[in-house]
Design a protein around this motif. Structure first.
Motif, PDB file in Angstrom:
ATOM      1  N   SER A  25       0.858  -1.189   0.000  1.00 26.18           N
ATOM      2  CA  SER A  25       0.000   0.000   0.000  1.00 26.18           C
ATOM      3  C   SER A  25       0.885   1.226   0.000  1.00 26.18           C
ATOM      4  N   GLY A  26       0.325   2.332  -0.492  1.00 28.63           N
ATOM      5  CA  GLY A  26       1.090   3.561  -0.554  1.00 28.63           C
ATOM      6  C   GLY A  26       1.266   4.024  -1.978  1.00 28.63           C
ATOM      7  N   PRO A  27       2.250   4.870  -2.241  1.00 26.56           N
ATOM      8  CA  PRO A  27       2.430   5.432  -3.576  1.00 26.56           C
ATOM      9  C   PRO A  27       2.787   4.373  -4.616  1.00 26.56           C
ATOM     10  N   THR A  28       2.451   4.688  -5.856  1.00 25.38           N
ATOM     11  CA  THR A  28       2.768   3.794  -6.969  1.00 25.38           C
ATOM     12  C   THR A  28       4.003   4.298  -7.693  1.00 25.38           C
ATOM     13  N   PHE A  29       4.935   3.441  -7.942  1.00 23.01           N
ATOM     14  CA  PHE A  29       6.148   3.787  -8.652  1.00 23.01           C
ATOM     15  C   PHE A  29       6.148   3.097 -10.010  1.00 23.01           C
ATOM     16  N   SER A  30       6.926   3.638 -10.918  1.00 26.75           N
ATOM     17  CA  SER A  30       7.105   2.957 -12.191  1.00 26.75           C
ATOM     18  C   SER A  30       8.394   2.150 -12.117  1.00 26.75           C
ATOM     19  N   ARG A  31       8.465   1.146 -12.944  1.00 20.87           N
ATOM     20  CA  ARG A  31       9.673   0.345 -13.085  1.00 20.87           C
ATOM     21  C   ARG A  31      10.167  -0.213 -11.750  1.00 20.87           C
ATOM     22  N   TYR A  32       9.265  -0.708 -10.922  1.00 18.53           N
ATOM     23  CA  TYR A  32       9.685  -1.276  -9.658  1.00 18.53           C
ATOM     24  C   TYR A  32       9.701  -2.798  -9.760  1.00 18.53           C
ATOM     25  N   ALA A  33      10.285  -3.400  -8.783  1.00 17.21           N
ATOM     26  CA  ALA A  33      10.244  -4.852  -8.641  1.00 17.21           C
ATOM     27  C   ALA A  33       9.839  -5.167  -7.211  1.00 17.21           C
ATOM     28  N   MET A  34       9.167  -6.272  -7.052  1.00 17.68           N
ATOM     29  CA  MET A  34       8.839  -6.786  -5.723  1.00 17.68           C
ATOM     30  C   MET A  34       9.361  -8.200  -5.612  1.00 17.68           C
ATOM     31  N   GLY A  35       9.652  -8.604  -4.416  1.00 18.38           N
ATOM     32  CA  GLY A  35      10.214  -9.931  -4.271  1.00 18.38           C
ATOM     33  C   GLY A  35      10.290 -10.401  -2.840  1.00 18.38           C
ATOM     34  N   TRP A  36      11.124 -11.404  -2.635  1.00 12.99           N
ATOM     35  CA  TRP A  36      11.261 -12.021  -1.319  1.00 12.99           C
ATOM     36  C   TRP A  36      12.733 -12.301  -1.007  1.00 12.99           C
ATOM     37  N   PHE A  37      13.099 -12.007   0.220  1.00 12.57           N
ATOM     38  CA  PHE A  37      14.365 -12.440   0.785  1.00 12.57           C
ATOM     39  C   PHE A  37      14.040 -13.324   1.982  1.00 12.57           C
ATOM     40  N   ARG A  38      15.020 -14.057   2.451  1.00  7.70           N
ATOM     41  CA  ARG A  38      14.823 -14.837   3.662  1.00  7.70           C
ATOM     42  C   ARG A  38      16.075 -14.795   4.523  1.00  7.70           C
ATOM     43  N   PRO A 100      11.781   0.532  -5.894  1.00  4.97           N
ATOM     44  CA  PRO A 100      11.438   1.466  -6.972  1.00  4.97           C
ATOM     45  C   PRO A 100      12.628   1.709  -7.896  1.00  4.97           C
ATOM     46  N   ASN A 101      12.355   1.734  -9.189  1.00  6.36           N
ATOM     47  CA  ASN A 101      13.382   2.053 -10.189  1.00  6.36           C
ATOM     48  C   ASN A 101      14.614   1.165 -10.067  1.00  6.36           C
ATOM     49  N   ILE A 102      14.422  -0.058  -9.706  1.00  6.92           N
ATOM     50  CA  ILE A 102      15.544  -0.974  -9.497  1.00  6.92           C
ATOM     51  C   ILE A 102      16.137  -1.398 -10.837  1.00  6.92           C
ATOM     52  N   ILE A 103      17.460  -1.516 -10.902  1.00  9.04           N
ATOM     53  CA  ILE A 103      18.108  -1.982 -12.116  1.00  9.04           C
ATOM     54  C   ILE A 103      18.328  -3.493 -12.009  1.00  9.04           C
ATOM     55  N   THR A 104      18.486  -4.119 -13.142  1.00  6.29           N
ATOM     56  CA  THR A 104      18.539  -5.576 -13.183  1.00  6.29           C
ATOM     57  C   THR A 104      19.652  -6.142 -12.305  1.00  6.29           C
ATOM     58  N   SER A 105      20.809  -5.503 -12.327  1.00 13.41           N
ATOM     59  CA  SER A 105      21.938  -6.024 -11.552  1.00 13.41           C
ATOM     60  C   SER A 105      21.681  -5.968 -10.050  1.00 13.41           C
ATOM     61  N   SER A 106      20.731  -5.162  -9.626  1.00 12.17           N
ATOM     62  CA  SER A 106      20.428  -5.036  -8.191  1.00 12.17           C
ATOM     63  C   SER A 106      19.303  -5.958  -7.736  1.00 12.17           C
ATOM     64  N   ILE A 107      18.707  -6.667  -8.655  1.00 11.33           N
ATOM     65  CA  ILE A 107      17.574  -7.519  -8.300  1.00 11.33           C
ATOM     66  C   ILE A 107      17.890  -8.472  -7.145  1.00 11.33           C
ATOM     67  N   PRO A 108      19.026  -9.166  -7.141  1.00 16.29           N
ATOM     68  CA  PRO A 108      19.296 -10.104  -6.052  1.00 16.29           C
ATOM     69  C   PRO A 108      20.011  -9.489  -4.845  1.00 16.29           C
ATOM     70  N   ARG A 109      20.090  -8.174  -4.805  1.00 16.08           N
ATOM     71  CA  ARG A 109      20.854  -7.521  -3.749  1.00 16.08           C
ATOM     72  C   ARG A 109      19.947  -6.752  -2.796  1.00 16.08           C
ATOM     73  N   GLU A 110      20.236  -6.832  -1.514  1.00 16.81           N
ATOM     74  CA  GLU A 110      19.426  -6.123  -0.519  1.00 16.81           C
ATOM     75  C   GLU A 110      19.350  -4.640  -0.807  1.00 16.81           C
ATOM     76  N   LEU A 111      20.462  -4.053  -1.254  1.00 13.99           N
ATOM     77  CA  LEU A 111      20.510  -2.609  -1.457  1.00 13.99           C
ATOM     78  C   LEU A 111      19.576  -2.144  -2.567  1.00 13.99           C
ATOM     79  N   GLY A 112      19.089  -3.072  -3.396  1.00 18.21           N
ATOM     80  CA  GLY A 112      18.177  -2.689  -4.467  1.00 18.21           C
ATOM     81  C   GLY A 112      16.774  -2.371  -4.004  1.00 18.21           C
TER      82      GLY A 112
END
Length: 126
Positions: A25-38, A100-112
């Protein structure tokens, strides 16, 4: 501020299945990704899976490929993680993330990812 609420965790036997849900919930961003870490106590957080805002591209850690499936609904604010053939080593706290606005190389990284949920416990045990 995006808020993420996870649900669906619990106790399951090895070989069983669970489905995690994450509602954003909250603002909508473009070009975002959502995912899961454990994360397991005493260890670093580990990337599990992610899906692009368009829903057309998914990413998986090698350890879950072929067993877990990430998906999103039409609103693109709800993300799901279907976990099949669960193993004891899948036991962890699972966190939903939003980048938000995550780049592909950051997909598997927490900092993304800027936004994190509170986490939900998944325990695989006989």
């Amino acid at each position: 501020q995006v808020q993420l609420v996870e649900s669906g965790g619990g106790l399951v036997q090895p070989g069983g299945s669970l489905r995690l849900s994450c509602a954003a919930s909250g603002p909508t961003f473009s070009r975002y990704a959502m995912g899961w870490f454990r994360q397991v106590p005493g260890k670093e957080r580990e990337f599990v899976a992610a899906i692009r805002w368009s829903g057309a591209t998914t990413y998986y850690a090698d350890s879950v490929k072929g067993r877990f499936t990430i998906s999103a609904d039409n609103t693109k604010k709800n993300v799901y993680l279907q976990m099949n053939s669960l193993r004891t080593e899948d036991t962890a706290v699972y966190y939903c993330v939003h980048g938000p606005n995550i780049i592909t190389s950051s997909i598997p990284r927490e900092l993304g990812y800027r936004y994190w949920g509170q986490g939900v416990q998944v325990t695989v045990s006989s």
